[in-house]
Motif scaffolding. Sequence first.
Motif: not given
Length: 130
Positions: A77-84
């Motif tokens: 659930d955090c992958q996109d947020y962390c990549e950004q």
Amino acid sequence: EVLVDFGRWTRKMWKSIAKVLVLAVAALSLLVPLSRFTYHSRIEAEVSPVKDQLLSQSELSECKAEFKDGAIVAGEDCQDYCEQTLELSEKRQSILHDVREGNFAAKLLAEAFDTGRGKDQSSKIASLYG
């Protein structure tokens, strides 16, 4: 054979040299605030809007991630947020590098300041996610 006989230089010649040196130092000293202005303007225009948008996602702000082999690894659930956030960190680093490369005086002073603080800007991103 003596190429330049400094004893024959007149007071007017020494004053001219002093003026040129003072103007050179003044010009160099103006480059540092100009670089800081450029850096802060670019951060405000290119990084802050994305940062504010990411910070508004309060439910994701507590995500934990690791930096492995040049990639970010986070929960599903955090992958996109962390990549950004990683992209944003890299953008900030790129702006810092561009501004420093564009002004040798500011680059020397900034690197001396970083050394005095014991900081290394080139490894900052890895330390954030390491």
